[in-house]
Every structure is written in C-alpha cells, then in structure tokens.
Design a protein around this motif. Structure first.
Motif, PDB file in Angstrom:
ATOM      1  N   ALA A 147       0.886  -1.122   0.084  1.00 49.19           N
ATOM      2  CA  ALA A 147      -0.066  -0.032   0.094  1.00 49.19           C
ATOM      3  C   ALA A 147       0.853   1.506  -0.032  1.00 49.19           C
ATOM      4  O   ALA A 147       2.021   1.092   0.143  1.00 49.19           O
ATOM      5  CB  ALA A 147      -0.902   0.084   1.170  1.00 49.19           C
ATOM      6  N   SER A 201      -6.489   0.953   4.807  1.00 46.57           N
ATOM      7  CA  SER A 201      -6.058   1.023   3.289  1.00 46.57           C
ATOM      8  C   SER A 201      -6.078  -0.897   2.932  1.00 46.57           C
ATOM      9  O   SER A 201      -6.305  -1.546   3.702  1.00 46.57           O
ATOM     10  CB  SER A 201      -4.815   1.372   3.086  1.00 46.57           C
ATOM     11  N   SER A 202      -5.705  -1.150   1.483  1.00 52.46           N
ATOM     12  CA  SER A 202      -5.392  -2.253   1.202  1.00 52.46           C
ATOM     13  C   SER A 202      -4.254  -2.517   0.501  1.00 52.46           C
ATOM     14  O   SER A 202      -3.577  -1.592   0.027  1.00 52.46           O
ATOM     15  CB  SER A 202      -6.596  -2.812   0.343  1.00 52.46           C
ATOM     16  N   ARG A 203      -3.707  -3.777   0.025  1.00 56.21           N
ATOM     17  CA  ARG A 203      -2.694  -3.953  -0.881  1.00 56.21           C
ATOM     18  C   ARG A 203      -3.070  -3.703  -2.303  1.00 56.21           C
ATOM     19  O   ARG A 203      -4.436  -3.666  -2.496  1.00 56.21           O
ATOM     20  CB  ARG A 203      -2.178  -5.499  -0.702  1.00 56.21           C
ATOM     21  N   HIS A 204      -2.037  -3.672  -3.200  1.00 50.58           N
ATOM     22  CA  HIS A 204      -2.527  -3.240  -4.677  1.00 50.58           C
ATOM     23  C   HIS A 204      -3.154  -4.621  -5.246  1.00 50.58           C
ATOM     24  O   HIS A 204      -3.695  -4.563  -6.483  1.00 50.58           O
ATOM     25  CB  HIS A 204      -1.622  -2.923  -5.323  1.00 50.58           C
ATOM     26  N   ARG A 239      -7.694   0.905  -4.402  1.00 51.92           N
ATOM     27  CA  ARG A 239      -6.506   0.298  -3.908  1.00 51.92           C
ATOM     28  C   ARG A 239      -5.136   0.592  -3.457  1.00 51.92           C
ATOM     29  O   ARG A 239      -4.818   1.642  -4.223  1.00 51.92           O
ATOM     30  CB  ARG A 239      -6.289  -1.008  -4.479  1.00 51.92           C
ATOM     31  N   ARG A 240      -4.592   0.493  -2.135  1.00 55.66           N
ATOM     32  CA  ARG A 240      -3.141   1.134  -1.835  1.00 55.66           C
ATOM     33  C   ARG A 240      -3.322   2.588  -1.408  1.00 55.66           C
ATOM     34  O   ARG A 240      -2.724   2.935  -0.437  1.00 55.66           O
ATOM     35  CB  ARG A 240      -2.296   1.175  -2.927  1.00 55.66           C
TER      36      ARG A 240
END
Length: 287
Positions: A147, A201-204, A239-240
C-alpha cells in the motif's frame, strides 16, 4: 504602611503570561498556596479557559459559555482544571497504541473480550491476552506492505499499521471510565460527542474489507451505533490509498465503558497477511 512582597507588584498581564506557561498540575497543586493574590487569580473560570486553549485544546462555543456562566461554580472549575491537567477523558485520544507501534499491546481479540467481561485495558496482562488469542488474526507492519505510505494528513508519527489475514481479524479495546472518577453532573452538563475513527487501506493485489464499531454502556443502558463498513469494491475506493472511517454520537449519560472494535480480512482467502490495513485508531470525547 503595609509592606508589599514581590508577588504583589507583578502586573496582572505578566502574571497571567507566566501562569499560561506553567504546567497545569503546578497551577492546581502548588501555585495557589503562594499567596492570596495567586489563589484568587487561579480561581477564575476565564483563566482556565485560556489555559486550555493555550495548550491547543478547543472547547465548543456551547460548552465554553456554559462553563463561564453556569451557576454551579464548583462543578465548572472542576471540569476546567480537570481538562487542563489531562485528568478528565475529554478532547484527547483515549485509544492506546493506536498504530501498532507497540505491537499488539493494549489490544485484545474478540474471544479474550468475551471471556473477560470485566477486562480493564490498563491491565498488565494485556500482552498475555494478545499472544494467546490474537496472534493468528492480525499482525503489525512497520510500514504498509503493498500500500502507499501513510500520508502526513493522518497525523501519526510512525508508519506502523495493523494488518489482517484471510480469517476475520478482530481488535478490541475496552475503555473503563471508572478510573477517572468523573463527578456527578459533568456528562449531563457537557453532553460530549463521542468521535471514533480509524484510517484504512489495502494491498494493490488483494481485495479486502474492514468494519469499525463502538458500544457504550451506562448502567443498564447500552448504545450500539450501526457499524462503519469499508471494502475495496465500494465505488470510488482505490487500492493502496488510505481512507478515513469516522462517525460520532452524542452521550449525555455517565459512561461506564466504551468498547472500541475494529475488524477486517481479505476477500480472496490468500494465505498470509493480505487483508485490510488500519492505523490511527481514535476515540475522543469532544466537549
């Protein structure tokens, strides 16, 4: 002729300027004992409002006027001094270890909370609970993996964040208000707003979800606002990127406990910590 001490000749504005730069606890415990003039100067409501504001704390206009004009002087000066000294739980973040900089300290997993209904978040056994119940549910990253870095606007001094996995990760803090010994009438007068939030948040490369909720208890009365939900499938979510989950409710009753609960997981059931990332957990009683 009556002799004057050095404390009598200091101009009023100079005295106020000195007091505004003096630690609040000293102003409460020591300075009023110096002389009558200092005692009287430190008995004024307006001075304590100035002191609070000089420390960067804000009080709503409604409560500002109430604390200046309410007929119960004893209650109002108690509130003002308590806020200035940090002895009352207002206008500051009550969540401990909000970013994970101290690992899982002060956080418990849901099963631990259920089994220990009277759990006090100040207990020395925090880390034991975490190790026993939470190790497989969430971890801490020193910086967000997959992220974007946590932006400056989040207002945290570290890049640490909590991260979840393919199983539902649940973090809980139970805030026990009995330790503050809040006087009767304080909550009814101030009607504080309970503001609660976290950044997420999140990972890509993996979809995920997060939920934030609180539960407020006052005697037999319980308030459970609708949870806040976030996921990577929501419109406008990238994402991210870091997003703020935030809500607030008002409470005019004496509070026994507030349970702050953050959950999350990934949506693709990948092994490892690919779930939602959270940081800057916050719960503030705004007055």
């Amino acid at each position: 002729m009556t002799s004057m001490s050095v404390f009598d000749i200091v101009p009023e504005d100079v005295l106020d300027a000195i007091f505004l730069r003096t630690p609040a606890l000293d102003l409460v415990l020591n300075c009023p004992l110096v002389c009558r003039r200092w005692f009287e100067a430190l008995s004024g409501r307006y001075f304590w409002l100035q002191k609070i504001e000089s420390e960067g704390m804000r009080i709503s206009e409604r409560n500002r006027q109430l604390l200046l004009d309410n007929s119960d002087y004893s209650l109002c000066i108690y509130i003002l001094k308590g806020v200035a000294c940090g002895l009352l739980p207002f206008n500051r973040n009550l969540i401990r270890n909000p970013c994970g900089e101290d690992g899982r300290k002060y956080w418990v997993q849901k099963e631990a909370h259920k089994r220990h209904a009277d759990y006090d978040s100040d207990s020395d056994e925090d880390e034991d609970y975490d190790d026993q119940y939470s190790a497989v549910r969430f971890e801490v990253e020193e910086k967000p993996v997959g992220a974007y870095p946590i932006p400056d606007k989040v207002g945290v001094p570290t890049q640490h964040c909590f991260v979840t996995s393919y199983r539902l990760g649940i973090r809980v803090q139970v805030l026990n208000f009995s330790k503050y010994s809040i006087r009767e009438g304080v909550m009814e007068l101030l009607k504080p707003t309970i503001n609660y939030s976290q950044w997420v948040s999140s990972r890509h490369d993996c979809g995920c979800e997060a939920e934030l909720s609180i539960q407020v208890k006052s005697g037999l009365w319980t308030m459970k606002p609708d949870p806040l939900d976030w996921n990577t499938s929501q419109e406008g979510v990238e994402r991210r990127v870091w997003y703020k989950m935030e809500d607030e409710v008002q409470c005019a009753l004496p509070i026994d406990t507030i349970v702050y609960r953050s959950t999350g997981k990934d949506r693709q059931f990948w092994a490892g910590n690919y779930g939602s990332k959270t940081t800057a957990c916050s719960l503030i009683l705004k007055i």
